[in-house]
Write a protein that holds these residues in place. Structure first.
Motif, PDB file in Angstrom:
ATOM      1  N   PHE A  55      23.110 -20.526  -1.382  1.00 40.71           N
ATOM      2  CA  PHE A  55      24.214 -19.616  -1.129  1.00 40.71           C
ATOM      3  C   PHE A  55      23.861 -18.208  -1.583  1.00 40.71           C
ATOM      4  O   PHE A  55      23.129 -18.020  -2.564  1.00 40.71           O
ATOM      5  CB  PHE A  55      25.463 -20.054  -1.899  1.00 40.71           C
ATOM      6  CG  PHE A  55      26.199 -21.217  -1.290  1.00 40.71           C
ATOM      7  CD1 PHE A  55      25.729 -22.510  -1.458  1.00 40.71           C
ATOM      8  CD2 PHE A  55      27.360 -21.016  -0.562  1.00 40.71           C
ATOM      9  CE1 PHE A  55      26.411 -23.587  -0.905  1.00 40.71           C
ATOM     10  CE2 PHE A  55      28.049 -22.089  -0.012  1.00 40.71           C
ATOM     11  CZ  PHE A  55      27.566 -23.371  -0.182  1.00 40.71           C
ATOM     12  N   ASN A  86      20.117 -23.582   4.772  1.00 44.22           N
ATOM     13  CA  ASN A  86      19.221 -24.644   4.332  1.00 44.22           C
ATOM     14  C   ASN A  86      18.175 -24.873   5.416  1.00 44.22           C
ATOM     15  O   ASN A  86      18.431 -24.637   6.599  1.00 44.22           O
ATOM     16  CB  ASN A  86      19.968 -25.932   3.970  1.00 44.22           C
ATOM     17  CG  ASN A  86      20.612 -26.613   5.144  1.00 44.22           C
ATOM     18  OD1 ASN A  86      21.783 -26.401   5.428  1.00 44.22           O
ATOM     19  ND2 ASN A  86      19.857 -27.434   5.847  1.00 44.22           N
ATOM     20  N   ALA A  87      17.005 -25.298   4.969  1.00 43.07           N
ATOM     21  CA  ALA A  87      15.954 -25.642   5.915  1.00 43.07           C
ATOM     22  C   ALA A  87      16.440 -26.820   6.743  1.00 43.07           C
ATOM     23  O   ALA A  87      17.198 -27.656   6.243  1.00 43.07           O
ATOM     24  CB  ALA A  87      14.673 -25.999   5.175  1.00 43.07           C
ATOM     25  N   ASN A 142      16.485 -30.267   5.237  1.00 44.42           N
ATOM     26  CA  ASN A 142      16.585 -30.206   3.783  1.00 44.42           C
ATOM     27  C   ASN A 142      18.030 -29.939   3.423  1.00 44.42           C
ATOM     28  O   ASN A 142      18.653 -29.040   3.967  1.00 44.42           O
ATOM     29  CB  ASN A 142      15.685 -29.066   3.295  1.00 44.42           C
ATOM     30  CG  ASN A 142      15.601 -28.975   1.790  1.00 44.42           C
ATOM     31  OD1 ASN A 142      16.555 -29.261   1.081  1.00 44.42           O
ATOM     32  ND2 ASN A 142      14.450 -28.565   1.294  1.00 44.42           N
ATOM     33  N   ASN A 143      18.585 -30.710   2.496  1.00 46.13           N
ATOM     34  CA  ASN A 143      19.986 -30.525   2.144  1.00 46.13           C
ATOM     35  C   ASN A 143      20.208 -29.598   0.953  1.00 46.13           C
ATOM     36  O   ASN A 143      21.324 -29.469   0.480  1.00 46.13           O
ATOM     37  CB  ASN A 143      20.618 -31.887   1.874  1.00 46.13           C
ATOM     38  CG  ASN A 143      20.857 -32.637   3.165  1.00 46.13           C
ATOM     39  OD1 ASN A 143      21.647 -32.220   3.994  1.00 46.13           O
ATOM     40  ND2 ASN A 143      20.137 -33.729   3.357  1.00 46.13           N
ATOM     41  N   ASP A 144      19.133 -28.985   0.463  1.00 40.20           N
ATOM     42  CA  ASP A 144      19.254 -28.019  -0.620  1.00 40.20           C
ATOM     43  C   ASP A 144      19.794 -26.725  -0.026  1.00 40.20           C
ATOM     44  O   ASP A 144      19.026 -25.894   0.472  1.00 40.20           O
ATOM     45  CB  ASP A 144      17.884 -27.817  -1.273  1.00 40.20           C
ATOM     46  CG  ASP A 144      17.928 -26.818  -2.418  1.00 40.20           C
ATOM     47  OD1 ASP A 144      16.894 -26.669  -3.078  1.00 40.20           O
ATOM     48  OD2 ASP A 144      18.974 -26.187  -2.645  1.00 40.20           O
ATOM     49  N   MET A 145      21.104 -26.581  -0.050  1.00 46.07           N
ATOM     50  CA  MET A 145      21.747 -25.428   0.567  1.00 46.07           C
ATOM     51  C   MET A 145      21.764 -24.263  -0.425  1.00 46.07           C
ATOM     52  O   MET A 145      22.237 -24.410  -1.549  1.00 46.07           O
ATOM     53  CB  MET A 145      23.170 -25.778   0.988  1.00 46.07           C
ATOM     54  CG  MET A 145      23.893 -24.662   1.704  1.00 46.07           C
ATOM     55  SD  MET A 145      25.556 -25.150   2.214  1.00 46.07           S
ATOM     56  CE  MET A 145      25.194 -26.143   3.648  1.00 46.07           C
TER      57      MET A 145
END
Lengths: 113, 114
Positions: free
Chosen positions: A103, A94-95, A98-101
């Motif tokens: 996979f 993730n950035a 930014n919590n948009d992980m």
């Protein structure tokens, strides 16, 4: 957009063999990098993570990973695998803020006794 | 410590129906994220809740909505179910929003849409 590629779909090794699982990501900024493992019938759990500092990080159960920024890679290694390492391994990124992980698709590791 | 718990374990629905999945975070955690994991794929981020508000959202349509309660537990709602919504839905919790805080995953809810 961020993306993660894991090169191997299924890896089969004999016990005591060395392991290297590839992971490449695409993102131009500062990233956090993770390897997760899912043992058969169990939850996803964190193996190791990299945020900053020494690019060689050590995790649980003898695993380590090296962050090579110039190659956008974060490969997972273990010198000598055991039958109990049989599992699915996921690389994630993730950035930094930014919590948009994101996979990867995962690599299934089978270790033969 | 019970860790992250999810209910139900399995669920079968038909196209067009609505579904609600539930998650209780690990003790001491206040941030909950939801992921969708299709067969043979890695988890995909749906959204994250903190302080009862959606803080971040992945690339999912508005049919996917959520809620977080004052006790930090969370629900994922999916409306107008499609066959493609069949997947394992994972809940993960952490303490606070910083991404360097370890995220703990639950066992997931397996949703089958017929």
């Amino acid at each position: 957009a961020q993306s993660v590629s894991q090169h191997n779909h299924h890896v089969i090794l004999s016990e005591a063999a060395s392991l290297e699982l590839g992971c490449n990501y695409s993102y131009g900024g500062t990233v956090n990098l993770f390897w997760y493992v899912q043992y058969p019938g169990q939850h996803l759990q964190l193996l190791l993570k990299y945020f900053s500092g020494d690019p060689l990080v050590k995790g649980i159960k003898g695993f380590e990973a090296e962050f090579i920024k110039s190659k956008f890679s974060f490969n997972l290694r273990k010198p000598s695998v055991q039958w109990s390492d049989t599992a699915e391994y996921f690389c994630a990124v993730n950035a930094r803020w930014n919590n948009d992980m994101r996979f990867g698709a995962g690599t299934r590791l089978t270790v033969k006794p | 410590d019970a860790g992250v718990t999810q209910s139900p374990t399995h669920l079968i629905k038909t196209r067009g129906q609505q579904v609600t999945l539930r998650c209780s975070p690990k003790s001491g955690h206040d941030t909950v994220s939801w992921y969708q994991q299709a067969l043979g794929q890695g988890p995909q981020f749906i959204f994250q809740y903190y302080e009862e508000e959606e803080r971040q959202r992945g690339n999912f349509p508005d049919r996917f909505s959520g809620h977080q309660f004052p006790n930090y537990s969370s629900e994922l709602n999916v409306n107008a179910l499609l066959l493609g919504d069949s997947a394992l839905y994972l809940c993960a919790s952490r303490a606070g929003t910083p991404s360097y805080n370890e995220q703990f995953f639950g066992p997931g809810t397996r949703l089958t849409v017929l």
